[in-house]
Design a protein around this motif. Structure first.
Motif, PDB file in Angstrom:
ATOM      1  N   THR A  15       0.848  -1.188   0.000  1.00  0.00           N
ATOM      2  CA  THR A  15       0.000   0.000   0.000  1.00  0.00           C
ATOM      3  C   THR A  15       0.884   1.240   0.000  1.00  0.00           C
ATOM      4  OG1 THR A  15      -1.935   1.022   1.023  1.00  0.00           O
ATOM      5  CG2 THR A  15      -0.236   0.206   2.511  1.00  0.00           C
ATOM      6  N   SER A  16       0.278   2.382  -0.149  1.00  0.00           N
ATOM      7  CA  SER A  16       1.035   3.634  -0.110  1.00  0.00           C
ATOM      8  C   SER A  16       1.275   4.040   1.336  1.00  0.00           C
ATOM      9  CB  SER A  16       0.270   4.735  -0.835  1.00  0.00           C
ATOM     10  OG  SER A  16      -0.897   5.067  -0.109  1.00  0.00           O
ATOM     11  N   ARG A  17       2.254   4.905   1.536  1.00  0.00           N
ATOM     12  CA  ARG A  17       2.532   5.416   2.884  1.00  0.00           C
ATOM     13  C   ARG A  17       1.321   6.178   3.436  1.00  0.00           C
ATOM     14  NH1 ARG A  17       7.711   5.712   4.979  1.00  0.00           N
ATOM     15  NH2 ARG A  17       9.283   4.775   3.645  1.00  0.00           N
ATOM     16  N   GLY A  18       0.679   6.944   2.580  1.00  0.00           N
ATOM     17  CA  GLY A  18      -0.477   7.723   3.010  1.00  0.00           C
ATOM     18  C   GLY A  18      -1.624   6.850   3.475  1.00  0.00           C
ATOM     19  N   LYS A  19      -1.901   5.793   2.719  1.00  0.00           N
ATOM     20  CA  LYS A  19      -2.998   4.890   3.089  1.00  0.00           C
ATOM     21  C   LYS A  19      -2.637   4.126   4.363  1.00  0.00           C
ATOM     22  CE  LYS A  19      -5.880   4.859   0.651  1.00  0.00           C
ATOM     23  NZ  LYS A  19      -6.858   4.617  -0.273  1.00  0.00           N
ATOM     24  N   ALA A  20      -1.375   3.700   4.479  1.00  0.00           N
ATOM     25  CA  ALA A  20      -0.945   2.998   5.693  1.00  0.00           C
ATOM     26  C   ALA A  20      -1.094   3.909   6.910  1.00  0.00           C
ATOM     27  CB  ALA A  20       0.495   2.530   5.552  1.00  0.00           C
ATOM     28  N   TYR A  21      -0.752   5.182   6.749  1.00  0.00           N
ATOM     29  CA  TYR A  21      -0.878   6.147   7.843  1.00  0.00           C
ATOM     30  C   TYR A  21      -2.346   6.319   8.241  1.00  0.00           C
ATOM     31  CZ  TYR A  21      -0.528  10.565  10.390  1.00  0.00           C
ATOM     32  OH  TYR A  21      -0.616  11.542  11.331  1.00  0.00           O
ATOM     33  N   THR A  22      -3.220   6.379   7.253  1.00  0.00           N
ATOM     34  CA  THR A  22      -4.651   6.508   7.515  1.00  0.00           C
ATOM     35  C   THR A  22      -5.186   5.293   8.267  1.00  0.00           C
ATOM     36  OG1 THR A  22      -5.337   8.062   5.832  1.00  0.00           O
ATOM     37  CG2 THR A  22      -6.813   6.294   6.227  1.00  0.00           C
ATOM     38  N   VAL A  23      -4.789   4.099   7.855  1.00  0.00           N
ATOM     39  CA  VAL A  23      -5.234   2.877   8.547  1.00  0.00           C
ATOM     40  C   VAL A  23      -4.683   2.865   9.971  1.00  0.00           C
ATOM     41  CG1 VAL A  23      -5.074   0.350   8.569  1.00  0.00           C
ATOM     42  CG2 VAL A  23      -5.536   1.552   6.427  1.00  0.00           C
ATOM     43  N   GLN A  24      -3.430   3.258  10.137  1.00  0.00           N
ATOM     44  CA  GLN A  24      -2.823   3.288  11.470  1.00  0.00           C
ATOM     45  C   GLN A  24      -3.572   4.244  12.403  1.00  0.00           C
ATOM     46  OE1 GLN A  24      -0.322   1.330  12.616  1.00  0.00           O
ATOM     47  NE2 GLN A  24      -0.720   2.221  14.619  1.00  0.00           N
ATOM     48  N   ARG A  25      -3.923   5.413  11.904  1.00  0.00           N
ATOM     49  CA  ARG A  25      -4.681   6.369  12.723  1.00  0.00           C
ATOM     50  C   ARG A  25      -6.056   5.811  13.068  1.00  0.00           C
ATOM     51  NH1 ARG A  25      -5.937  11.507  10.892  1.00  0.00           N
ATOM     52  NH2 ARG A  25      -6.356  10.451   9.115  1.00  0.00           N
ATOM     53  N   GLY A  26      -6.663   5.086  12.134  1.00  0.00           N
ATOM     54  CA  GLY A  26      -7.943   4.447  12.422  1.00  0.00           C
ATOM     55  C   GLY A  26      -7.810   3.403  13.519  1.00  0.00           C
ATOM     56  N   LEU A  27      -6.726   2.630  13.478  1.00  0.00           N
ATOM     57  CA  LEU A  27      -6.487   1.623  14.506  1.00  0.00           C
ATOM     58  C   LEU A  27      -6.298   2.271  15.876  1.00  0.00           C
ATOM     59  CD1 LEU A  27      -4.053  -0.761  12.606  1.00  0.00           C
ATOM     60  CD2 LEU A  27      -6.317  -1.362  13.478  1.00  0.00           C
ATOM     61  N   GLU A  28      -5.600   3.404  15.888  1.00  0.00           N
ATOM     62  CA  GLU A  28      -5.318   4.102  17.138  1.00  0.00           C
ATOM     63  C   GLU A  28      -6.504   4.941  17.614  1.00  0.00           C
ATOM     64  OE1 GLU A  28      -1.916   6.358  16.005  1.00  0.00           O
ATOM     65  OE2 GLU A  28      -0.550   4.651  16.142  1.00  0.00           O
ATOM     66  N   GLY A  29      -7.443   5.221  16.717  1.00  0.00           N
ATOM     67  CA  GLY A  29      -8.577   6.075  17.066  1.00  0.00           C
ATOM     68  C   GLY A  29      -8.189   7.533  17.206  1.00  0.00           C
ATOM     69  N   THR A  30      -7.153   7.945  16.475  1.00  0.00           N
ATOM     70  CA  THR A  30      -6.689   9.336  16.564  1.00  0.00           C
ATOM     71  C   THR A  30      -7.152  10.132  15.354  1.00  0.00           C
ATOM     72  OG1 THR A  30      -4.596   8.778  15.480  1.00  0.00           O
ATOM     73  CG2 THR A  30      -4.639   8.714  17.884  1.00  0.00           C
ATOM     74  N   TYR A  31      -7.283  11.426  15.556  1.00  0.00           N
ATOM     75  CA  TYR A  31      -7.688  12.338  14.483  1.00  0.00           C
ATOM     76  C   TYR A  31      -6.664  13.450  14.362  1.00  0.00           C
ATOM     77  CZ  TYR A  31     -12.266  10.150  14.559  1.00  0.00           C
ATOM     78  OH  TYR A  31     -13.283   9.247  14.477  1.00  0.00           O
ATOM     79  N   GLU A  32      -6.507  13.937  13.158  1.00  0.00           N
ATOM     80  CA  GLU A  32      -5.642  15.072  12.907  1.00  0.00           C
ATOM     81  C   GLU A  32      -6.433  16.356  13.106  1.00  0.00           C
ATOM     82  OE1 GLU A  32      -2.389  15.131  11.050  1.00  0.00           O
ATOM     83  OE2 GLU A  32      -2.169  13.052  11.647  1.00  0.00           O
ATOM     84  N   GLU A  33      -5.723  17.458  13.176  1.00  0.00           N
ATOM     85  CA  GLU A  33      -6.387  18.765  13.255  1.00  0.00           C
ATOM     86  C   GLU A  33      -7.310  18.951  12.052  1.00  0.00           C
ATOM     87  OE1 GLU A  33      -7.330  22.469  14.832  1.00  0.00           O
ATOM     88  OE2 GLU A  33      -6.008  21.005  15.749  1.00  0.00           O
ATOM     89  N   MET A  34      -6.806  18.580  10.873  1.00  0.00           N
ATOM     90  CA  MET A  34      -7.599  18.633   9.646  1.00  0.00           C
ATOM     91  C   MET A  34      -7.961  17.191   9.276  1.00  0.00           C
ATOM     92  SD  MET A  34      -7.806  21.789   8.604  1.00  0.00           S
ATOM     93  CE  MET A  34      -8.248  21.617   6.901  1.00  0.00           C
ATOM     94  N   PRO A  35      -9.229  16.810   9.376  1.00  0.00           N
ATOM     95  CA  PRO A  35      -9.600  15.415   9.089  1.00  0.00           C
ATOM     96  C   PRO A  35      -9.369  15.064   7.621  1.00  0.00           C
ATOM     97  CG  PRO A  35     -11.557  16.773   9.398  1.00  0.00           C
ATOM     98  CD  PRO A  35     -10.369  17.640   9.698  1.00  0.00           C
ATOM     99  N   ASP A  36      -8.972  13.822   7.394  1.00  0.00           N
ATOM    100  CA  ASP A  36      -8.803  13.375   6.014  1.00  0.00           C
ATOM    101  C   ASP A  36     -10.128  12.864   5.475  1.00  0.00           C
ATOM    102  OD1 ASP A  36      -9.170  10.800   6.988  1.00  0.00           O
ATOM    103  OD2 ASP A  36      -7.139  10.133   6.580  1.00  0.00           O
ATOM    104  N   THR A  37     -10.108  12.366   4.254  1.00  0.00           N
ATOM    105  CA  THR A  37     -11.330  11.903   3.590  1.00  0.00           C
ATOM    106  C   THR A  37     -12.031  10.811   4.389  1.00  0.00           C
ATOM    107  OG1 THR A  37     -10.302  12.390   1.479  1.00  0.00           O
ATOM    108  CG2 THR A  37     -12.232  10.965   1.428  1.00  0.00           C
ATOM    109  N   PHE A  38     -11.267   9.888   4.950  1.00  0.00           N
ATOM    110  CA  PHE A  38     -11.871   8.778   5.684  1.00  0.00           C
ATOM    111  C   PHE A  38     -12.508   9.256   6.988  1.00  0.00           C
ATOM    112  CE2 PHE A  38      -8.876   6.787   2.850  1.00  0.00           C
ATOM    113  CZ  PHE A  38      -9.657   5.804   2.295  1.00  0.00           C
ATOM    114  N   ASP A  39     -11.864  10.209   7.674  1.00  0.00           N
ATOM    115  CA  ASP A  39     -12.446  10.756   8.902  1.00  0.00           C
ATOM    116  C   ASP A  39     -13.750  11.484   8.592  1.00  0.00           C
ATOM    117  OD1 ASP A  39     -10.265   9.843  10.392  1.00  0.00           O
ATOM    118  OD2 ASP A  39      -9.161  11.712  10.117  1.00  0.00           O
TER     119      ASP A  39
END
Length: 182
Positions: A84-108
């Motif tokens: 997978t791409s680094r970006g998608k892996a990062y998104t999945v990792q944040r989903g696993l952790e239940g964390t959100y960024e200041e600016m939500p991504d498409t999945f959030d």
């Protein structure tokens, strides 16, 4: 207080942006190819289930793990490894952790939209390997209606982990293509 207003406005901007992108893609696809099926028609056909879509016979429940360029679907000592791409892996990792960024991504943002409309992701199924590409399905529920959507496994996992949905892999795939990890 200002963060809440900002986040609410941002959700609408993201929603409108997604709708504009989807509309323009459909219009462009219609101009380029007259013979191709509409993705909407294909999805509606998939909604006519041959059997219970929540049936997991022939599937193995797995745990999701990620590294910067790989996703791992692990059951005991077997792991199905997907690039997978680094970006998608990062998104999945944040989903696993239940964390959100200041600016939500498409999945959030999509997660928030689905939740607001009472739509829940019931499960993710990795169903087949076709021409070296894994295929996955997200099973969503609204009320007592079920919807199956074919998506890339990385997208399916990004949604599934945010909803805490179980992830299943077709047992034959795990046995044939899985790697021993212990």
């Amino acid at each position: 207080m200002w963060k809440r207003r900002y986040r609410r406005r941002l959700k609408w901007v993201v929603l409108i942006g997604i709708l504009l992108i989807m509309t323009s893609a459909v219009l462009l696809a219609g101009k380029r190819a007259k013979v191709l099926e509409s993705p909407i028609v294909k999805t509606q056909e998939k909604m006519q289930w041959d059997n219970n879509p929540l049936d997991v016979n022939g599937y193995t429940k797995v745990k999701v793990g990620v590294t910067p360029e790989r996703m791992y679907l692990v059951n005991e000592c077997n792991a199905l490894v997907m690039a997978t791409s680094r970006g998608k892996a990062y998104t999945v990792q944040r989903g696993l952790e239940g964390t959100y960024e200041e600016m939500p991504d498409t999945f959030d943002s999509t997660y928030d939209l689905l939740e607001n409309y009472g739509i829940k992701i019931k499960m993710v199924k990795v169903e087949e390997l076709d021409d070296q590409i894994y295929k996955a399905k997200v099973i969503a529920e609204r009320g007592n209606e079920l919807l199956g959507i074919e998506v890339k496994p990385s997208d399916a996992l990004a949604f599934g982990v945010r909803f805490g949905a179980p992830v299943y892999v077709q047992t034959d795939l795990l046995e044939k293509y899985g790697q021993k990890v212990c």
